[in-house]
Enzyme design. Sequence first.
Site, PDB file in Angstrom:
ATOM      1  N   THR A  42       3.338  -5.340   6.363  1.00 22.02           N
ATOM      2  CA  THR A  42       3.124  -4.203   7.252  1.00 22.02           C
ATOM      3  C   THR A  42       2.515  -4.701   8.563  1.00 22.02           C
ATOM      4  O   THR A  42       2.361  -5.906   8.774  1.00 22.02           O
ATOM      5  CB  THR A  42       2.199  -3.159   6.606  1.00 22.02           C
ATOM      6  OG1 THR A  42       0.855  -3.681   6.571  1.00 22.02           O
ATOM      7  CG2 THR A  42       2.639  -2.838   5.184  1.00 22.02           C
ATOM      8  N   CYS A  43       2.144  -3.758   9.430  1.00 27.43           N
ATOM      9  CA  CYS A  43       1.530  -4.139  10.703  1.00 27.43           C
ATOM     10  C   CYS A  43       0.223  -4.890  10.497  1.00 27.43           C
ATOM     11  O   CYS A  43      -0.115  -5.788  11.271  1.00 27.43           O
ATOM     12  CB  CYS A  43       1.265  -2.891  11.546  1.00 27.43           C
ATOM     13  SG  CYS A  43       2.744  -1.972  12.001  1.00 27.43           S
ATOM     14  N   ASN A  44      -0.528  -4.513   9.475  1.00 27.54           N
ATOM     15  CA  ASN A  44      -1.878  -5.045   9.293  1.00 27.54           C
ATOM     16  C   ASN A  44      -2.030  -6.022   8.139  1.00 27.54           C
ATOM     17  O   ASN A  44      -3.126  -6.533   7.909  1.00 27.54           O
ATOM     18  CB  ASN A  44      -2.871  -3.895   9.088  1.00 27.54           C
ATOM     19  CG  ASN A  44      -3.009  -3.032  10.318  1.00 27.54           C
ATOM     20  OD1 ASN A  44      -2.907  -3.510  11.441  1.00 27.54           O
ATOM     21  ND2 ASN A  44      -3.219  -1.740  10.114  1.00 27.54           N
ATOM     22  N   ARG A  45      -0.949  -6.292   7.410  1.00 26.65           N
ATOM     23  CA  ARG A  45      -1.088  -7.183   6.251  1.00 26.65           C
ATOM     24  C   ARG A  45       0.248  -7.822   5.886  1.00 26.65           C
ATOM     25  O   ARG A  45       1.315  -7.273   6.158  1.00 26.65           O
ATOM     26  CB  ARG A  45      -1.655  -6.417   5.054  1.00 26.65           C
ATOM     27  CG  ARG A  45      -0.714  -5.389   4.454  1.00 26.65           C
ATOM     28  CD  ARG A  45      -1.377  -4.618   3.317  1.00 26.65           C
ATOM     29  NE  ARG A  45      -2.420  -3.750   3.809  1.00 26.65           N
ATOM     30  CZ  ARG A  45      -3.727  -3.942   3.593  1.00 26.65           C
ATOM     31  NH1 ARG A  45      -4.135  -4.982   2.895  1.00 26.65           N
ATOM     32  NH2 ARG A  45      -4.613  -3.090   4.061  1.00 26.65           N
ATOM     33  N   HIS A  52      -7.483  -4.918  -6.008  1.00 27.55           N
ATOM     34  CA  HIS A  52      -7.115  -4.985  -4.594  1.00 27.55           C
ATOM     35  C   HIS A  52      -5.909  -4.097  -4.303  1.00 27.55           C
ATOM     36  O   HIS A  52      -5.913  -3.339  -3.314  1.00 27.55           O
ATOM     37  CB  HIS A  52      -6.813  -6.427  -4.191  1.00 27.55           C
ATOM     38  CG  HIS A  52      -6.257  -6.554  -2.803  1.00 27.55           C
ATOM     39  ND1 HIS A  52      -7.048  -6.451  -1.672  1.00 27.55           N
ATOM     40  CD2 HIS A  52      -4.977  -6.754  -2.366  1.00 27.55           C
ATOM     41  CE1 HIS A  52      -6.293  -6.582  -0.592  1.00 27.55           C
ATOM     42  NE2 HIS A  52      -5.037  -6.773  -0.984  1.00 27.55           N
ATOM     43  N   GLY A  81      -2.277   7.222   5.370  1.00 27.60           N
ATOM     44  CA  GLY A  81      -1.228   7.679   4.463  1.00 27.60           C
ATOM     45  C   GLY A  81       0.003   6.801   4.447  1.00 27.60           C
ATOM     46  O   GLY A  81       0.715   6.737   3.440  1.00 27.60           O
ATOM     47  N   GLN A 124       4.481   2.531   1.988  1.00 26.03           N
ATOM     48  CA  GLN A 124       4.880   1.122   2.027  1.00 26.03           C
ATOM     49  C   GLN A 124       4.729   0.463   0.662  1.00 26.03           C
ATOM     50  O   GLN A 124       5.559  -0.367   0.271  1.00 26.03           O
ATOM     51  CB  GLN A 124       4.056   0.405   3.094  1.00 26.03           C
ATOM     52  CG  GLN A 124       4.398   0.865   4.509  1.00 26.03           C
ATOM     53  CD  GLN A 124       3.372   0.458   5.545  1.00 26.03           C
ATOM     54  OE1 GLN A 124       2.193   0.264   5.227  1.00 26.03           O
ATOM     55  NE2 GLN A 124       3.790   0.321   6.790  1.00 26.03           N
ATOM     56  N   GLY A 128       3.343  -1.413  25.011  1.00 25.60           N
ATOM     57  CA  GLY A 128       4.142  -1.679  23.818  1.00 25.60           C
ATOM     58  C   GLY A 128       5.128  -0.555  23.561  1.00 25.60           C
ATOM     59  O   GLY A 128       4.912   0.594  23.979  1.00 25.60           O
ATOM     60  N   GLY A 186       6.844  -0.161  20.243  1.00 23.70           N
ATOM     61  CA  GLY A 186       7.236  -0.242  18.842  1.00 23.70           C
ATOM     62  C   GLY A 186       7.042   1.059  18.087  1.00 23.70           C
ATOM     63  O   GLY A 186       6.937   2.145  18.671  1.00 23.70           O
ATOM     64  N   MET A 194       4.475   2.103  16.311  1.00 24.76           N
ATOM     65  CA  MET A 194       3.178   2.730  16.543  1.00 24.76           C
ATOM     66  C   MET A 194       3.173   3.509  17.852  1.00 24.76           C
ATOM     67  O   MET A 194       2.505   4.545  17.964  1.00 24.76           O
ATOM     68  CB  MET A 194       2.070   1.683  16.545  1.00 24.76           C
ATOM     69  CG  MET A 194       1.838   1.022  15.209  1.00 24.76           C
ATOM     70  SD  MET A 194       1.435   2.217  13.899  1.00 24.76           S
ATOM     71  CE  MET A 194      -0.119   2.852  14.488  1.00 24.76           C
TER      72      MET A 194
END
Length: 297
Positions: A126-129, A176, A192, A197, A272, A274, A276
């Site tokens: 994902t964007c953050n992981r 986790h 959410g 995802q 940007g 994208g 987001m």
Amino acid sequence: MKLNTAVTAVATIVASSMMMSSTDAFAGVNSQLSLHPQTKSVRNTSGMLQMVASNEVEDAVKPRKTRQQRLEAASKGLQVHVAGLSIQHADVNAREKLAVPAHEWNDASNEICSTGVVAEAAVLSTCNRFEVYYAATDAREAMARVTEYLAERGGLSVSTLRSNLFMLSGDDAVWHLMRVAGGLDSLVVGEGLILSQVRQCHIHSIEEDGCGGKVLSRLLNNAVAAGKRVRSETAISKGSVSISSAAVELSEMLSLPDLNLPFSEARLAVVGAGKMTRLLITHLASRGLQRIAIVNR
């Protein structure tokens, strides 16, 4: 106060789901699915059965296992692990180098399982992981294989990779994943989008070309169920639950004191173009802001 109450309730729900998932994933793997394909059954003169191991020599590089073989491997005592990079542990440059589009998740998991050291694998990017959930009988060899894959894909040295990488095994890995699905590990608590995802990760893993067997499919399915319970039984998803909505609320709050203008009359620039940005503009338009400039390289 509401957030603290919600987080406490979430922890209780996630813990109960984790126990169920842990029981299914670890205790259930010992069930006898079928005889190993390299084992033969013969009857001696007294009528007693004897198990005789075949003497076939395995190839240096093991072929990719079929779905049936992965299911049978569940009786070998597989353990769940997770390795990856997240916004809490790694900088954005390292995460970008390892990012995988959703339609390539199965390709990545197939490559991880290609040597046969890792029995099951599922990728969540994902964007953050960027996280790899995998199951194997030999934790050390499996971790070496996953680390090798990540270093090759990102073009990173092992030292750089390990300084950004987190690794968890057993119940810690299960816990986790439950936190991720519940929105507790997100940049904005209660997000959410991450639940959707995780659900996509589960769907990809059980597809015909996926590498999720009995252990990972059950684990991911329980994580999705836990994430749904978290949002239906607590108030964690109330208010701003994404970066874009939180940014809009902050901008609206500061518009009058900083710019001396109502938010609807302000001009805003977004850097940007994208996914987001699309979400951000949707939130901005709902607040009445019309003069928006988008800047992209």
